[in-house]
Design a protein around this motif. Sequence first.
Motif, PDB file in Angstrom:
ATOM      1  N   ILE A  11       0.833  -1.197   0.000  1.00  0.00           N
ATOM      2  CA  ILE A  11       0.000   0.000   0.000  1.00  0.00           C
ATOM      3  C   ILE A  11       0.870   1.251   0.000  1.00  0.00           C
ATOM      4  CG2 ILE A  11      -1.667   1.334   1.341  1.00  0.00           C
ATOM      5  CD1 ILE A  11      -2.829  -1.363   2.262  1.00  0.00           C
ATOM      6  N   GLU A  12       1.952   1.231   0.745  1.00  0.00           N
ATOM      7  CA  GLU A  12       2.824   2.395   0.865  1.00  0.00           C
ATOM      8  C   GLU A  12       3.705   2.604  -0.361  1.00  0.00           C
ATOM      9  OE1 GLU A  12       3.188   1.899   5.684  1.00  0.00           O
ATOM     10  OE2 GLU A  12       4.974   1.763   4.449  1.00  0.00           O
ATOM     11  N   LYS A  13       3.856   1.586  -1.187  1.00  0.00           N
ATOM     12  CA  LYS A  13       4.704   1.652  -2.370  1.00  0.00           C
ATOM     13  C   LYS A  13       4.125   2.649  -3.378  1.00  0.00           C
ATOM     14  CE  LYS A  13       6.924  -1.460  -5.604  1.00  0.00           C
ATOM     15  NZ  LYS A  13       7.019  -2.828  -6.055  1.00  0.00           N
ATOM     16  N   ASP A  14       4.996   3.406  -4.040  1.00  0.00           N
ATOM     17  CA  ASP A  14       4.545   4.359  -5.054  1.00  0.00           C
ATOM     18  C   ASP A  14       3.857   3.622  -6.193  1.00  0.00           C
ATOM     19  OD1 ASP A  14       7.470   6.500  -4.833  1.00  0.00           O
ATOM     20  OD2 ASP A  14       5.615   6.488  -3.666  1.00  0.00           O
ATOM     21  N   GLU A  15       2.804   4.242  -6.730  1.00  0.00           N
ATOM     22  CA  GLU A  15       2.073   3.647  -7.840  1.00  0.00           C
ATOM     23  C   GLU A  15       2.854   3.821  -9.126  1.00  0.00           C
ATOM     24  OE1 GLU A  15      -1.930   4.967  -8.188  1.00  0.00           O
ATOM     25  OE2 GLU A  15      -2.242   4.915  -6.050  1.00  0.00           O
ATOM     26  N   GLU A  16       2.771   2.834 -10.002  1.00  0.00           N
ATOM     27  CA  GLU A  16       3.394   2.909 -11.301  1.00  0.00           C
ATOM     28  C   GLU A  16       2.312   2.770 -12.344  1.00  0.00           C
ATOM     29  OE1 GLU A  16       6.606   0.215 -11.850  1.00  0.00           O
ATOM     30  OE2 GLU A  16       7.384   0.570  -9.853  1.00  0.00           O
ATOM     31  N   LYS A  17       2.457   3.494 -13.456  1.00  0.00           N
ATOM     32  CA  LYS A  17       1.503   3.408 -14.543  1.00  0.00           C
ATOM     33  C   LYS A  17       2.204   2.825 -15.754  1.00  0.00           C
ATOM     34  CE  LYS A  17      -1.354   7.119 -12.935  1.00  0.00           C
ATOM     35  NZ  LYS A  17      -1.926   8.416 -13.160  1.00  0.00           N
ATOM     36  N   THR A  24      -2.095   6.992 -23.896  1.00  0.00           N
ATOM     37  CA  THR A  24      -2.795   5.791 -23.436  1.00  0.00           C
ATOM     38  C   THR A  24      -1.990   5.080 -22.350  1.00  0.00           C
ATOM     39  OG1 THR A  24      -3.612   5.521 -25.697  1.00  0.00           O
ATOM     40  CG2 THR A  24      -3.903   3.675 -24.233  1.00  0.00           C
ATOM     41  N   ILE A  25      -2.690   4.616 -21.313  1.00  0.00           N
ATOM     42  CA  ILE A  25      -2.096   3.769 -20.283  1.00  0.00           C
ATOM     43  C   ILE A  25      -2.918   2.488 -20.180  1.00  0.00           C
ATOM     44  CG2 ILE A  25      -1.130   5.686 -18.954  1.00  0.00           C
ATOM     45  CD1 ILE A  25      -3.475   5.359 -16.984  1.00  0.00           C
ATOM     46  N   VAL A  26      -2.448   1.549 -19.401  1.00  0.00           N
ATOM     47  CA  VAL A  26      -3.170   0.303 -19.181  1.00  0.00           C
ATOM     48  C   VAL A  26      -3.667   0.303 -17.739  1.00  0.00           C
ATOM     49  CG1 VAL A  26      -2.955  -2.208 -19.103  1.00  0.00           C
ATOM     50  CG2 VAL A  26      -1.768  -0.917 -20.864  1.00  0.00           C
ATOM     51  N   CYS A  27      -4.962   0.039 -17.544  1.00  0.00           N
ATOM     52  CA  CYS A  27      -5.534  -0.037 -16.209  1.00  0.00           C
ATOM     53  C   CYS A  27      -4.857  -1.173 -15.454  1.00  0.00           C
ATOM     54  CB  CYS A  27      -7.040  -0.276 -16.276  1.00  0.00           C
ATOM     55  SG  CYS A  27      -7.812  -0.555 -14.661  1.00  0.00           S
ATOM     56  N   PHE A  28      -4.334  -0.891 -14.262  1.00  0.00           N
ATOM     57  CA  PHE A  28      -3.623  -1.907 -13.480  1.00  0.00           C
ATOM     58  C   PHE A  28      -4.555  -2.998 -12.968  1.00  0.00           C
ATOM     59  CE2 PHE A  28      -4.893   1.291 -10.434  1.00  0.00           C
ATOM     60  CZ  PHE A  28      -5.360   0.555  -9.367  1.00  0.00           C
ATOM     61  N   GLU A  35      -7.382   6.274 -21.672  1.00  0.00           N
ATOM     62  CA  GLU A  35      -6.702   7.549 -21.830  1.00  0.00           C
ATOM     63  C   GLU A  35      -5.907   7.861 -20.570  1.00  0.00           C
ATOM     64  OE1 GLU A  35      -6.686   9.569 -24.620  1.00  0.00           O
ATOM     65  OE2 GLU A  35      -7.653   7.831 -25.519  1.00  0.00           O
ATOM     66  N   LYS A  36      -4.749   8.522 -20.705  1.00  0.00           N
ATOM     67  CA  LYS A  36      -3.877   8.745 -19.545  1.00  0.00           C
ATOM     68  C   LYS A  36      -4.461   9.720 -18.532  1.00  0.00           C
ATOM     69  CE  LYS A  36      -0.884  12.436 -21.155  1.00  0.00           C
ATOM     70  NZ  LYS A  36       0.483  12.860 -21.367  1.00  0.00           N
ATOM     71  N   ASP A  37      -5.399  10.577 -18.920  1.00  0.00           N
ATOM     72  CA  ASP A  37      -6.001  11.529 -17.993  1.00  0.00           C
ATOM     73  C   ASP A  37      -7.263  10.992 -17.316  1.00  0.00           C
ATOM     74  OD1 ASP A  37      -4.013  13.381 -18.569  1.00  0.00           O
ATOM     75  OD2 ASP A  37      -5.131  14.209 -20.254  1.00  0.00           O
ATOM     76  N   THR A  38      -7.592   9.733 -17.541  1.00  0.00           N
ATOM     77  CA  THR A  38      -8.775   9.114 -16.951  1.00  0.00           C
ATOM     78  C   THR A  38      -8.582   8.928 -15.448  1.00  0.00           C
ATOM     79  OG1 THR A  38      -9.181   7.931 -19.004  1.00  0.00           O
ATOM     80  CG2 THR A  38     -10.272   7.082 -17.042  1.00  0.00           C
ATOM     81  N   GLU A  39      -9.576   9.311 -14.661  1.00  0.00           N
ATOM     82  CA  GLU A  39      -9.484   9.154 -13.206  1.00  0.00           C
ATOM     83  C   GLU A  39     -10.113   7.846 -12.736  1.00  0.00           C
ATOM     84  OE1 GLU A  39     -10.701  12.566 -10.996  1.00  0.00           O
ATOM     85  OE2 GLU A  39      -9.673  13.928 -12.351  1.00  0.00           O
TER      86      GLU A  39
END
Length: 49
Positions: A11-17, A24-28, A35-39
Amino acid sequence: MSEKGSENSLIEKDEEKILFGINTIVCFACGEQIEKDTEICPYCKTNIR
């Protein structure tokens, strides 16, 4: 080591995208391209930010 200790470190680890393209990114959670700006992922409703 107990599972609770390793769970807290995840949980404390930094998130990676994962970048798939310039905008474009991939949903983890589900692996769909978004889209990369998707919340919130439109496929699995996971909070991306």
